[in-house]
Design a protein around this motif. Sequence first.
Motif, PDB file in Angstrom:
ATOM      1  N   ALA A   9       0.864  -1.179   0.000  1.00  0.00           N
ATOM      2  CA  ALA A   9       0.000   0.000   0.000  1.00  0.00           C
ATOM      3  C   ALA A   9       0.899   1.226   0.000  1.00  0.00           C
ATOM      4  O   ALA A   9       1.948   1.244   0.645  1.00  0.00           O
ATOM      5  CB  ALA A   9      -0.895   0.000   1.220  1.00  0.00           C
ATOM      6  N   TYR A  10       0.512   2.242  -0.744  1.00  0.00           N
ATOM      7  CA  TYR A  10       1.304   3.458  -0.877  1.00  0.00           C
ATOM      8  C   TYR A  10       0.580   4.632  -0.257  1.00  0.00           C
ATOM      9  O   TYR A  10      -0.636   4.738  -0.337  1.00  0.00           O
ATOM     10  CB  TYR A  10       1.583   3.749  -2.353  1.00  0.00           C
ATOM     11  N   GLN A  11       1.347   5.520   0.346  1.00  0.00           N
ATOM     12  CA  GLN A  11       0.826   6.762   0.896  1.00  0.00           C
ATOM     13  C   GLN A  11       1.567   7.909   0.218  1.00  0.00           C
ATOM     14  O   GLN A  11       2.609   7.708  -0.389  1.00  0.00           O
ATOM     15  CB  GLN A  11       1.033   6.809   2.404  1.00  0.00           C
ATOM     16  N   ASN A  12       1.034   9.098   0.335  1.00  0.00           N
ATOM     17  CA  ASN A  12       1.675  10.289  -0.240  1.00  0.00           C
ATOM     18  C   ASN A  12       1.887  10.171  -1.746  1.00  0.00           C
ATOM     19  O   ASN A  12       2.913  10.595  -2.267  1.00  0.00           O
ATOM     20  CB  ASN A  12       3.007  10.587   0.458  1.00  0.00           C
ATOM     21  N   CYS A  13       0.935   9.583  -2.433  1.00  0.00           N
ATOM     22  CA  CYS A  13       1.017   9.463  -3.889  1.00  0.00           C
ATOM     23  C   CYS A  13       0.688  10.803  -4.533  1.00  0.00           C
ATOM     24  O   CYS A  13       0.113  11.689  -3.910  1.00  0.00           O
ATOM     25  CB  CYS A  13       0.048   8.404  -4.387  1.00  0.00           C
ATOM     26  N   LYS A  14       1.062  10.928  -5.789  1.00  0.00           N
ATOM     27  CA  LYS A  14       0.715  12.131  -6.546  1.00  0.00           C
ATOM     28  C   LYS A  14       0.356  11.717  -7.965  1.00  0.00           C
ATOM     29  O   LYS A  14       0.526  10.572  -8.354  1.00  0.00           O
ATOM     30  CB  LYS A  14       1.853  13.137  -6.523  1.00  0.00           C
ATOM     31  N   VAL A  15      -0.142  12.676  -8.721  1.00  0.00           N
ATOM     32  CA  VAL A  15      -0.589  12.413 -10.082  1.00  0.00           C
ATOM     33  C   VAL A  15       0.334  13.157 -11.037  1.00  0.00           C
ATOM     34  O   VAL A  15       0.575  14.353 -10.880  1.00  0.00           O
ATOM     35  CB  VAL A  15      -2.050  12.860 -10.276  1.00  0.00           C
ATOM     36  N   GLY A  16       0.870  12.430 -12.012  1.00  0.00           N
ATOM     37  CA  GLY A  16       1.768  13.031 -12.987  1.00  0.00           C
ATOM     38  C   GLY A  16       1.023  13.895 -13.991  1.00  0.00           C
ATOM     39  O   GLY A  16      -0.207  13.929 -14.044  1.00  0.00           O
ATOM     40  N   SER A  17       1.785  14.584 -14.806  1.00  0.00           N
ATOM     41  CA  SER A  17       1.234  15.451 -15.856  1.00  0.00           C
ATOM     42  C   SER A  17       0.685  14.628 -17.016  1.00  0.00           C
ATOM     43  O   SER A  17       1.084  13.482 -17.223  1.00  0.00           O
ATOM     44  CB  SER A  17       2.335  16.365 -16.390  1.00  0.00           C
ATOM     45  N   VAL A  18      -0.197  15.236 -17.792  1.00  0.00           N
ATOM     46  CA  VAL A  18      -0.705  14.598 -19.005  1.00  0.00           C
ATOM     47  C   VAL A  18       0.387  14.637 -20.066  1.00  0.00           C
ATOM     48  O   VAL A  18       1.004  15.676 -20.303  1.00  0.00           O
ATOM     49  CB  VAL A  18      -1.979  15.306 -19.517  1.00  0.00           C
ATOM     50  N   LEU A  19       0.622  13.489 -20.679  1.00  0.00           N
ATOM     51  CA  LEU A  19       1.648  13.333 -21.709  1.00  0.00           C
ATOM     52  C   LEU A  19       1.095  12.530 -22.874  1.00  0.00           C
ATOM     53  O   LEU A  19       0.098  11.828 -22.730  1.00  0.00           O
ATOM     54  CB  LEU A  19       2.865  12.583 -21.142  1.00  0.00           C
ATOM     55  N   SER A  20       1.768  12.568 -24.007  1.00  0.00           N
ATOM     56  CA  SER A  20       1.433  11.688 -25.122  1.00  0.00           C
ATOM     57  C   SER A  20       1.808  10.260 -24.743  1.00  0.00           C
ATOM     58  O   SER A  20       2.856  10.035 -24.147  1.00  0.00           O
ATOM     59  CB  SER A  20       2.203  12.077 -26.383  1.00  0.00           C
TER      60      SER A  20
END
Length: 70
Positions: free
Chosen positions: A3-14
Motif C-alpha cells: 500500500a502506498y501513501q503520499n502518492c501524486k498524479v503526474g502530468s498529461v503526456l502523449s
Amino acid sequence: MTAYQNCKVGSVLSVIVHSGDVGAGYGFSILSEKNRPLVTLSFETWEDAEQARAEVVRAVERAVEITPQG
C-alpha cells in the motif's frame, strides 16, 4: 500487496494506446512517493485526459492509501 501513501498524479503526456484502436493518445500516471508509476490511465483526447486527471488529483489527495491490485 504493498500500500502506498503520499502518492501524486503526474502530468498529461502523449502515450501509445495498446488496446482498441492502437495509436497515439494522452495519459497520466498515479505515482508512488518515490515517483514510480503505479497505474497509467490513457485517453483518446488531451481534453479527456486533463479532465480525468483533475478528478483523480482530488481523489488521490483525499486517499489514505493506494493499493494496486494484481
